[in-house]
Design a protein around this motif. Structure first.
Motif, mmCIF file in Angstrom:
data_model
loop_
_atom_site.group_PDB
_atom_site.id
_atom_site.type_symbol
_atom_site.label_atom_id
_atom_site.label_comp_id
_atom_site.label_asym_id
_atom_site.label_seq_id
_atom_site.Cartn_x
_atom_site.Cartn_y
_atom_site.Cartn_z
ATOM 1 N N ARG A 151 0.825 -1.192 0.000
ATOM 2 C CA ARG A 151 0.000 0.000 0.000
ATOM 3 C C ARG A 151 0.864 1.249 0.000
ATOM 4 N N ASP B 50 -4.816 5.062 1.897
ATOM 5 C CA ASP B 50 -4.838 3.619 2.107
ATOM 6 C C ASP B 50 -5.736 2.894 1.112
ATOM 7 N N ASP B 51 -6.644 3.628 0.425
ATOM 8 C CA ASP B 51 -7.533 2.936 -0.515
ATOM 9 C C ASP B 51 -6.968 2.945 -1.931
ATOM 10 N N PRO C 275 -11.435 -0.968 -0.123
ATOM 11 C CA PRO C 275 -11.702 0.327 0.526
ATOM 12 C C PRO C 275 -12.011 1.444 -0.475
ATOM 13 N N GLY D 80 -15.514 1.031 -1.614
ATOM 14 C CA GLY D 80 -16.431 1.512 -0.587
ATOM 15 C C GLY D 80 -16.512 3.024 -0.559
ATOM 16 N N ARG D 81 -15.377 3.706 -0.789
ATOM 17 C CA ARG D 81 -15.388 5.173 -0.814
ATOM 18 C C ARG D 81 -16.239 5.686 -1.972
ATOM 19 N N ARG E 204 -22.298 -0.740 -1.528
ATOM 20 C CA ARG E 204 -20.944 -1.286 -1.403
ATOM 21 C C ARG E 204 -20.827 -2.626 -2.122
#
Length: 288
Positions: free
Chosen positions: A7, A12-13, A46, A49-50, A66
């Motif tokens: 990452r 982090d996404d 992630p 999801g954002r 999601r």
């Protein structure tokens, strides 16, 4: 050998999966490839999801959004080609966003609305929101919305009409301004019993025209002027019993003629259907 996806920070996404994707394209179908593919998907979840969070508060549960975004992510991973030189994120974001928009288009609209009209609705909605921030309190006109959205007034009208097509009211919902519990179901019409009378009248017209003038007059006086048999007999200089027999005989004649005409019509329709079927059957045999 298990590959761990790295990452990047501080986002982090948006992990660094370039090396993983290059390795994925070189692996044959099998457990090792499936494991690496799943690691890449998990690393980008992630971000999916954002993106789903951007569409919250639009009538769909965030958890369902999601799941749709995750489906779009899986499609992006399977379709991505690292040899094209573009970063995965630039390919995945529109893919996931498109999947969510398709979900809204295909599953959230109460009425079926063409995609073009849905696009007009979205542009009109955005234009109205922009105008609401600068307006003096009055609702923007169609011309103002059209100018703001860069479309014709006709297109703006179509988009405005589609604004009310996303959801629908229950038939038991009380109408705005109704204080007496008046609902939409109360405004619905029902079958018109007079339609049967129209059919009956039309069916007896041919036979009615063939009646003698005196019988026509008697029927008119009885059924259209609502006169009694005694009054008709007095006006025509006949006995009440004779008038009664004439009315009964005329009604029987009209009914029998109407039934006969209907039977002839039904037989003609049946015969034509048989001829059409035979012609179609012959065409099929000739084609074979």
């Amino acid at each position: 050998m298990r590959t761990h996806v790295q990452r990047k920070h501080p986002h982090d996404d948006a992990p660094d999966t370039a090396a993983a994707f290059r390795r994925l394209t070189g692996l044959p179908e099998g457990e090792e490839r499936d494991t690496l593919r799943q690691e890449i998907i998990n690393a980008w979840l992630p971000m999916a999801g954002r993106i789903a969070g951007r569409f919250r508060n639009r009538g769909e549960a965030l958890e369902d959004l999601r799941q749709v975004a995750a489906l779009g992510l899986v499609k992006a991973v399977d379709r991505y080609d690292p040899d094209r030189g573009s970063a995965f994120e630039s390919f995945a974001v529109p893919t996931i966003t498109g999947e969510i928009k398709r979900h809204f288009r295909d599953h959230m609209w109460t009425l079926h609305v063409p995609r073009r009209v849905q696009d007009l609705r979205n542009r009109v909605r955005a234009a109205r929101q922009d105008l609401a921030q600068t307006a003096t309190g009055s609702a923007p006109t169609v011309a103002e919305v059209a100018a703001r959205a860069g479309m014709t007034e006709e297109e703006a009208m179509t988009g405005l009409e589609a604004l009310d097509s996303f959801t629908a009211l229950s038939l038991d919902a009380q109408l705005p301004g109704a204080d007496d519990g008046y609902t939409l179901s109360d405004a619905l019409g029902g079958p018109d019993p007079a339609l049967d009378i129209v059919v009956d009248r039309e069916s007896v017209k041919p036979a009615l025209r063939k009646l003698p003038d005196r019988e026509k007059k008697i029927l008119y006086m009885r059924f259209f002027r609502d006169m009694t048999q005694s009054r008709i007999a007095e006006d025509l200089g006949l006995s009440q019993m004779h008038v009664s027999r004439l009315i009964s005989r005329c009604c029987t004649r009209l009914r029998d003629q109407a039934l006969h005409d209907q039977a002839v019509h039904d037989q003609a329709v049946h015969d034509q259907a048989l001829r059409d079927h035979a012609l179609l059957d012959q065409e099929v045999r000739d084609a074979a």
